[in-house]
Design a protein around this motif. Structure first.
Motif, PDB file in Angstrom:
ATOM      1  N   THR A  88       0.845  -1.197   0.000  1.00 15.10           N
ATOM      2  CA  THR A  88       0.000   0.000   0.000  1.00 15.10           C
ATOM      3  C   THR A  88       0.880   1.247   0.000  1.00 15.10           C
ATOM      4  OG1 THR A  88      -0.053   0.179   2.409  1.00 15.10           O
ATOM      5  CG2 THR A  88      -1.781  -1.178   1.380  1.00 15.10           C
ATOM      6  N   GLU A  89       0.257   2.366  -0.299  1.00 14.53           N
ATOM      7  CA  GLU A  89       0.996   3.626  -0.267  1.00 14.53           C
ATOM      8  C   GLU A  89       1.472   3.918   1.158  1.00 14.53           C
ATOM      9  OE1 GLU A  89       0.727   7.744  -2.665  1.00 14.53           O
ATOM     10  OE2 GLU A  89      -1.143   7.067  -1.753  1.00 14.53           O
ATOM     11  N   ARG A  90       0.671   3.541   2.121  1.00 15.34           N
ATOM     12  CA  ARG A  90       1.060   3.738   3.519  1.00 15.34           C
ATOM     13  C   ARG A  90       2.322   2.937   3.845  1.00 15.34           C
ATOM     14  NH1 ARG A  90       0.420   1.639   8.659  1.00 15.34           N
ATOM     15  NH2 ARG A  90       0.091   3.201  10.303  1.00 15.34           N
ATOM     16  N   GLU A  91       2.359   1.673   3.421  1.00  9.28           N
ATOM     17  CA  GLU A  91       3.555   0.854   3.638  1.00  9.28           C
ATOM     18  C   GLU A  91       4.776   1.491   2.973  1.00  9.28           C
ATOM     19  OE1 GLU A  91       3.247  -3.277   2.570  1.00  9.28           O
ATOM     20  OE2 GLU A  91       1.615  -3.626   3.991  1.00  9.28           O
ATOM     21  N   LEU A  92       4.572   2.061   1.804  1.00 10.10           N
ATOM     22  CA  LEU A  92       5.669   2.741   1.116  1.00 10.10           C
ATOM     23  C   LEU A  92       6.192   3.896   1.971  1.00 10.10           C
ATOM     24  CD1 LEU A  92       7.154   3.078  -1.779  1.00 10.10           C
ATOM     25  CD2 LEU A  92       5.613   4.991  -1.989  1.00 10.10           C
ATOM     26  N   ARG A  93       5.290   4.692   2.512  1.00  4.93           N
ATOM     27  CA  ARG A  93       5.700   5.839   3.346  1.00  4.93           C
ATOM     28  C   ARG A  93       6.454   5.385   4.594  1.00  4.93           C
ATOM     29  NH1 ARG A  93       0.370   7.493   2.460  1.00  4.93           N
ATOM     30  NH2 ARG A  93      -0.113   7.056   4.645  1.00  4.93           N
TER      31      ARG A  93
END
Length: 127
Positions: A88-93
């Motif tokens: 997810t984008e959150r995991e990327l951040r």
């Protein structure tokens, strides 16, 4: 009037030298063919990974899902999903600098710059 030439003897040193030379050339050509076959196979893997990654980037860039679920990219060398690729984008951040570095290396893209620059590069690579 046609006068046939005498057939050379198979034990003639000149004939043996020519046969050795031909055998060496055949060995060299076989080796070159094997190298080309390997290179073509490697290129096919890279092309398949590139095609997959292009579609994944398009999906990632145009997704309207909340939260944004990322289509994983594949390593160009193996055409397999990159271990540790964020889901997810959150995991990327939330990825650590080491995790970002590993994914960028697997993508075979530049790892230059500071941690924030590398994370931005990874985000751009995701689509």
């Amino acid at each position: 009037m046609f006068i046939p030439k005498e057939q050379p003897s198979p034990t003639d040193p000149a004939v043996i030298d020519q046969l050795r030379s031909l055998a060496k050339k055949i060995d060299d050509l076989t080796e070159q063919n094997d190298l080309l076959t390997t290179k073509v196979a490697e290129m096919e893997i890279k092309i398949r990974a590139s095609e997959h990654n292009s579609l994944a980037r398009l999906r990632n860039a145009t997704s309207t899902a909340t939260p944004l679920i990322l289509e994983p990219l594949r390593a160009p060398v193996t055409n397999t999903v990159i271990p540790g690729f964020p889901r997810t984008e959150r995991e990327l951040r939330l990825m650590s600098a080491t995790e970002v570095l590993a994914v960028l290396k697997a993508l075979d893209v530049s790892i230059k710059g500071k941690s924030g620059e590398r994370k931005a590069r990874l985000r751009a690579e995701c689509g």
